[in-house]
Structure formats: C-alpha cells, structure tokens
Design a protein around this motif. Sequence first.
Motif, PDB file in Angstrom:
ATOM      1  N   PHE A  87       0.860  -1.197   0.000  1.00 43.38           N
ATOM      2  CA  PHE A  87       0.000   0.000   0.000  1.00 43.38           C
ATOM      3  C   PHE A  87       0.892   1.242   0.000  1.00 43.38           C
ATOM      4  O   PHE A  87       1.191   1.803   1.061  1.00 43.38           O
ATOM      5  N   PRO A  88       1.355   1.667  -1.166  1.00 43.78           N
ATOM      6  CA  PRO A  88       2.322   2.774  -1.205  1.00 43.78           C
ATOM      7  C   PRO A  88       1.776   4.079  -0.621  1.00 43.78           C
ATOM      8  O   PRO A  88       2.526   4.824   0.025  1.00 43.78           O
ATOM      9  N   ILE A 144      -3.600   2.246   9.489  1.00 49.30           N
ATOM     10  CA  ILE A 144      -4.271   0.980   9.150  1.00 49.30           C
ATOM     11  C   ILE A 144      -5.771   1.207   9.000  1.00 49.30           C
ATOM     12  O   ILE A 144      -6.393   0.767   8.028  1.00 49.30           O
ATOM     13  N   TYR A 147      -6.668   3.813   5.960  1.00 45.67           N
ATOM     14  CA  TYR A 147      -6.516   3.286   4.600  1.00 45.67           C
ATOM     15  C   TYR A 147      -7.145   1.908   4.418  1.00 45.67           C
ATOM     16  O   TYR A 147      -6.937   1.270   3.394  1.00 45.67           O
ATOM     17  N   ARG A 148      -7.896   1.452   5.405  1.00 49.22           N
ATOM     18  CA  ARG A 148      -8.609   0.173   5.311  1.00 49.22           C
ATOM     19  C   ARG A 148      -7.634  -0.956   4.942  1.00 49.22           C
ATOM     20  O   ARG A 148      -7.815  -1.663   3.938  1.00 49.22           O
ATOM     21  N   ILE A 149      -6.609  -1.110   5.757  1.00 51.57           N
ATOM     22  CA  ILE A 149      -5.601  -2.159   5.510  1.00 51.57           C
ATOM     23  C   ILE A 149      -6.055  -3.439   6.222  1.00 51.57           C
ATOM     24  O   ILE A 149      -6.341  -3.400   7.422  1.00 51.57           O
ATOM     25  N   PRO A 150      -6.123  -4.569   5.517  1.00 56.80           N
ATOM     26  CA  PRO A 150      -6.488  -5.827   6.194  1.00 56.80           C
ATOM     27  C   PRO A 150      -5.297  -6.378   6.982  1.00 56.80           C
ATOM     28  O   PRO A 150      -4.567  -7.238   6.507  1.00 56.80           O
ATOM     29  N   VAL A 151      -5.104  -5.841   8.154  1.00 60.17           N
ATOM     30  CA  VAL A 151      -3.898  -6.154   8.938  1.00 60.17           C
ATOM     31  C   VAL A 151      -3.947  -7.601   9.446  1.00 60.17           C
ATOM     32  O   VAL A 151      -5.022  -8.133   9.746  1.00 60.17           O
ATOM     33  N   ALA A 222      -2.861 -10.229  -4.422  1.00 58.53           N
ATOM     34  CA  ALA A 222      -2.566  -8.799  -4.541  1.00 58.53           C
ATOM     35  C   ALA A 222      -2.274  -8.177  -3.181  1.00 58.53           C
ATOM     36  O   ALA A 222      -1.390  -7.341  -3.056  1.00 58.53           O
ATOM     37  N   LEU A 223      -3.028  -8.590  -2.172  1.00 58.01           N
ATOM     38  CA  LEU A 223      -2.834  -8.016  -0.837  1.00 58.01           C
ATOM     39  C   LEU A 223      -1.812  -8.806  -0.020  1.00 58.01           C
ATOM     40  O   LEU A 223      -1.524  -8.427   1.116  1.00 58.01           O
ATOM     41  N   GLN A 224      -1.316  -9.879  -0.602  1.00 54.55           N
ATOM     42  CA  GLN A 224      -0.331 -10.737   0.070  1.00 54.55           C
ATOM     43  C   GLN A 224      -0.805 -11.129   1.463  1.00 54.55           C
ATOM     44  O   GLN A 224      -0.105 -10.926   2.460  1.00 54.55           O
TER      45      GLN A 224
END
Lengths: 228, 218
Positions: A87-88, A144, A147-151, A222-224
């Motif tokens: 997520f740059p 997190i 940016y709605r990061i699936p941590v 894509a989201l690894q």
Amino acid sequence: MDSRLLIGHAVKVVLVAALAGLYARGRSGRCRAMVAYLWAALLGNALTTFWPDIFFNYAFWLRRQALFDVLKLLIGVEIAVRAFRVFPGARATWERLLAASVVVATTLGFWFLPRDEPSGAFLAQQPQIIAATVWLFTITALVIVHYRIPVDPWHRAILLAFVPYLLVFTTAVTVMKNLGVSIHPAMGFLDSSAYLVLIGYWAQAAWRREESLEISPATRRALQLEGA
Amino acid sequence: MFWVGLVALSTIAVCVLLGRHDRAAVAREWDMMLGGRASEHIRSLERTCELDHLMADDSWQAASQALKADDRPEVVRLLDLSYQVLEAATVNRRVRLRAVRVCARMAAAMAPAPPLLPVHFETTELRTLAGVATLLQHILVSAHERFVVQAHLLALGFVLALRAMRRARGGRDLATALLRFDVAKMDWRSLDEAHVEMVRILLLSAAASPRDVAVARL
C-alpha cells in the motif's frame, strides 16, 4: 514462595507456550522482532528467576529494559513495514507521520532531559521512551484504519495488547520515580501481573486458528494475505 | 504525569481503532475492488438504480393519470408513493457515497470524476450546488481531493433534491405540484447517474493501482 517469583515462573511457562504457538502455527516469520522480543523476555526471565542472586538487581534490569526498548521500537517498525508493503499511499503517509513524530519526540526528549539525576537518567527517561513506542503503534493503527488495511491478526494482537500493558508499565515507573523505594514491591507486582496477562493474550493469539477469508485468489495474492 | 497521560490517550486510540477493525470486512471490500468482479458490481448497481427510477416514474405517471381523471386523493397518494421510493433510495445513496469516500483512500491513484455542471440540473438549489462543485474542481489540487469533495456534494445534492420533492408535494395546485415534483425527480436522477459513475471510477481506480504490477511479479 514470593508471589513475584511465582508470577515470574508463570510468565516463563506462558512465554514458552506463546513461542511454541508461533512456531507450530507458522506465525514466527510474520514479525521477527516479536520473536526476538519473546526470546529475550524468556531468557531474561529465566536468568532472574533461576539465579536471582546474580541477576535480580537494578543493573541487570536496566540492561534488559534497554534491549526491550530497542526491540519494541523494532516491532512497531516491522509491523508497519509489513502491513503497508503493498500500500504505497498508506506507507507514504505513515513515513510522513513518523518523520514528524521523530522531530517532536526528539525535541520533547531534550526539553525534559533530567539534568540533576545522572544515575537515574534511564529510569527518568523510561516514560518518554515508552510514549515514543506507543505513539509509533498509534500512528500505525491510525494509518491501518484510515486506509482500510487488512492487517494480519497476529500484528493486531501484538498492537492491541502491547499498548495497554505499556500504559501499566509507564504508570508503575512514574509512580516508583515519584514515591520512592517503598512503593517498589507493589508496583513490581502490578507490572508482573499485567505482563502475565499480556503474554497470556499473545499465547492465545499465537495458537488461534487462522480465520478463512471469503475472497478471490487474485485479491489474496494482490494483498499478500498470508495464511488467509 | 504528562507522559502517562499521553500514553493513556494513545492506548484509548489504539484500542478503539484496532478493536473495531474487522479484517474480514476490509478484505471483502478489497475483493470487491480487486477481485475482477467490478463490472458485475456496477451492473448490479445500475439495475438497482433503474428499478428505483422505474418505481418512482411509474407512481408519478399514475398520479398524472389520476389528475386527468380528477381523482385528487389518488394524486396525493401516488405522489407520496413516488416520494417514499426516492426517500428510501436517498438513504441508500448517501450510505453508498459515504462508503465511496472511505474506500477512496484505498486507491493509490484516482481517475478524474466527470464534473457536476449546472446545466445538468433544473432546480435552483442543485444548479447552485453544481456551480460550487465546478468552482471547487478548479481550486482543489489532487484528483483524490476532487473525488472526495464531489462525493460529499453529491450526498448533499440528494438531500436537496429530496427536499425539493417534499416541498412540491405540499403545493395546493396539484398540476403545478406534479410538474415541480417531476423537475426535482429528474435532478435526482441526474445525481443518481453521477453517483453510479463515481462508484465505477472508484472501482476502476482501485483495480488499476500499482498492486497489479506487484501481482504480475509474484
């Protein structure tokens, strides 16, 4: 047996359980700084509980705490780097916030530097160091969520449990600094109990089964999302 | 104690933020954008919107027929029905636009959204709103900012269009009320089309981010 020693042994057992869970569930590679922290905690705990005459002293505690402080910062950085690696935009925001925080923290650190107690400088600086670590965790959590990061659940468990414990720890250190030696046993007991709860939560999170995500393989790649 | 207070505030922030973080829900949102089903989602959204328009238009046309038959209570009832359809749809559109604003953060770069122009609208309020939107398009710098502001303005536009329809219903002269209602309804439709376009742009922008390059390298 001294209650603090009893808690120390309990912490050791739970630390072993947490490490075993991380290796058994294949989570040890998800935050290497955390594994290093747990090994350091286990080693430090073993030394102070098995050979208290040699290692249960202020000088050893200071060295151990210094190592923990470095490892805690590394944990914060590693979690952020891993969470934002694909997520740059989020990573750029986190870096900007981190840079601003470093400037503010350094300024405040020098401003509040104790000038009259060189021997207790490390203890006096502990709240500042913890505040910097917790702030690092906070900006990571903010980015997190923004940016709605699936941590990763393991990273979430680390952050979610570490921060409340650090609040207990910094409160204990501040109280000890202000009220003197008489309060040390009580604060030590409080800190050890909170630490036991923290490690217990991590052990439970380390052994928890991976939740399955109902998403397409393309999104997963894509989201690894490891193990999802 | 300053440091303890700072750590306590941070603790509350982290616990609230991460405590409410639902990884599965977030992953589903990403899947909607990156999972290759964007066009399917758009088609489904277009069908939903078209159904809302059909229901509202149908009720309005029935109200017109009732007016010709001089059945005044039926005109009022059918106009109310048309209004209720669009009122429920407005809630849905505003919720979606809020989600669009949040999800816009997930795109590394944003394609430009077509501007809202005053010529697209009939009512004074919406013409003014579109004028403000046009002005802001010139002031704001990044495509992302423009997109988010446009989503805000669209949500406001839905509220204004709905208010115009509510006011039109209250008129004593039913023929005029029907006409004014229809004008506001057409503006609502224009807003609805713009809202679908925003969802389309968001999905395309998210899917076209550099993540795809990363995937290609895997």
